[in-house]
Design a protein around this motif. Structure first.
Motif, PDB file in Angstrom:
ATOM      1  N   LYS A 135      45.414 -25.799   5.354  1.00  0.00           N
ATOM      2  CA  LYS A 135      46.807 -26.177   5.611  1.00  0.00           C
ATOM      3  C   LYS A 135      47.394 -26.901   4.407  1.00  0.00           C
ATOM      4  N   LYS A 178      46.431 -26.538   1.336  1.00  0.00           N
ATOM      5  CA  LYS A 178      46.613 -25.528   0.276  1.00  0.00           C
ATOM      6  C   LYS A 178      47.879 -24.722   0.516  1.00  0.00           C
ATOM      7  N   LEU A 179      48.156 -24.427   1.791  1.00  0.00           N
ATOM      8  CA  LEU A 179      49.376 -23.689   2.126  1.00  0.00           C
ATOM      9  C   LEU A 179      50.606 -24.495   1.758  1.00  0.00           C
ATOM     10  N   GLU A 180      50.623 -25.772   2.085  1.00  0.00           N
ATOM     11  CA  GLU A 180      51.767 -26.639   1.779  1.00  0.00           C
ATOM     12  C   GLU A 180      51.956 -26.815   0.286  1.00  0.00           C
ATOM     13  N   LEU A 181      50.858 -26.739  -0.453  1.00  0.00           N
ATOM     14  CA  LEU A 181      50.931 -26.833  -1.921  1.00  0.00           C
ATOM     15  C   LEU A 181      51.186 -25.470  -2.568  1.00  0.00           C
ATOM     16  N   GLU A 182      51.334 -24.462  -1.728  1.00  0.00           N
ATOM     17  CA  GLU A 182      51.584 -23.085  -2.164  1.00  0.00           C
ATOM     18  C   GLU A 182      50.446 -22.530  -3.017  1.00  0.00           C
ATOM     19  N   LEU A 183      49.226 -22.969  -2.688  1.00  0.00           N
ATOM     20  CA  LEU A 183      48.044 -22.456  -3.382  1.00  0.00           C
ATOM     21  C   LEU A 183      47.500 -21.203  -2.703  1.00  0.00           C
ATOM     22  N   THR A 239      48.801 -18.092   0.440  1.00  0.00           N
ATOM     23  CA  THR A 239      49.962 -17.544   1.147  1.00  0.00           C
ATOM     24  C   THR A 239      49.841 -17.807   2.654  1.00  0.00           C
ATOM     25  N   GLN A 240      50.940 -17.588   3.358  1.00  0.00           N
ATOM     26  CA  GLN A 240      50.929 -17.736   4.803  1.00  0.00           C
ATOM     27  C   GLN A 240      49.945 -16.753   5.441  1.00  0.00           C
ATOM     28  N   GLU A 246      47.212 -15.555   4.101  1.00  0.00           N
ATOM     29  CA  GLU A 246      45.844 -16.031   3.856  1.00  0.00           C
ATOM     30  C   GLU A 246      45.495 -17.170   4.810  1.00  0.00           C
TER      31      GLU A 246
END
Length: 202
Positions: free
Chosen positions: A177, A179-184, A186-187, A189
């Motif tokens: 989560k 990593k998602l917020e940091l745009e590392l 994708t949604q 993934e």
């Protein structure tokens, strides 16, 4: 008490009768006891892979890492013994108590060289013979050790194939989560990771 249980289990391997199997390629620990009693000797060796009740497997050649002793006050392991499976069987017969391994080998990696199962009083247990080919002169006496199902249950031996616990799965999902917020990632993934971890958390 645990050491005595292991010694008794090993000793049982000497009194096997009949045409039952004494070696098998693979074995599942969830096999019903009556099936084991009918098909296998009191003790039998696994030549390839042992599947544990949690669904994970331990195979000949796997590398297992030693964790901390389950005792908070001792500098020895409670369920890890020095020697070989055959050697410990002789100890059980002549009354010589097995020697517990020192925690000085904590963190070392050992290779599974033998797997032995035994049945006793309605229960099937197993022991593993582990070898460390990189043992230094200081640890030469502990080059070969024997661990049991208790060693894995109490964390003295780490099963690298064990399924994630609920807590581990939740922590992994939280990392995803972040990593998602940091745009590392994708949604898509993140959704894939969530779909795999959610059943473990619930």
């Amino acid at each position: 008490m645990k050491t005595i249980l292991i010694a008794i289990t090993l000793m049982l391997g000497l009194t096997s009768y009949g045409q039952k199997q004494k070696t098998v390629d693979n074995f599942d620990m969830s096999t019903p006891f009556d099936v084991v009693k009918k098909s296998y000797k009191l003790s039998f060796f696994i030549e390839n892979s042992l599947t544990l009740v949690d669904g994970s497997a331990i195979a000949i050649g796997d590398e297992l890492k030693l964790g901390a002793s389950s005792s908070k006050t001792s500098n020895t392991y409670e369920t890890i013994l020095i020697g070989t499976i055959n050697g410990l069987t002789l100890y059980a017969i002549n009354g010589t108590p097995p020697v517990k391994a020192s925690t000085s080998i904590k963190g070392n990696t050992y290779t599974v060289s033998k797997i032995k199962c035994s049945r006793f009083q309605g229960q099937v247990t197993f022991v593993l013979e582990l070898t460390n080919s990189k043992s230094t002169a200081a640890f030469k006496s502990m080059k070969t050790i024997v661990v049991s199902y208790l060693s894995i249950e109490n964390g003295e031996v780490v099963n690298p194939n064990a399924p994630m616990t609920s807590e581990e799965a939740l922590a992994e999902l939280k990392r995803a989560k972040d990593k998602l917020e940091l745009e590392l990632i994708t949604q898509a993934e993140f959704d894939e990771i969530k779909s795999k971890l959610a059943p473990l958390i619930k």
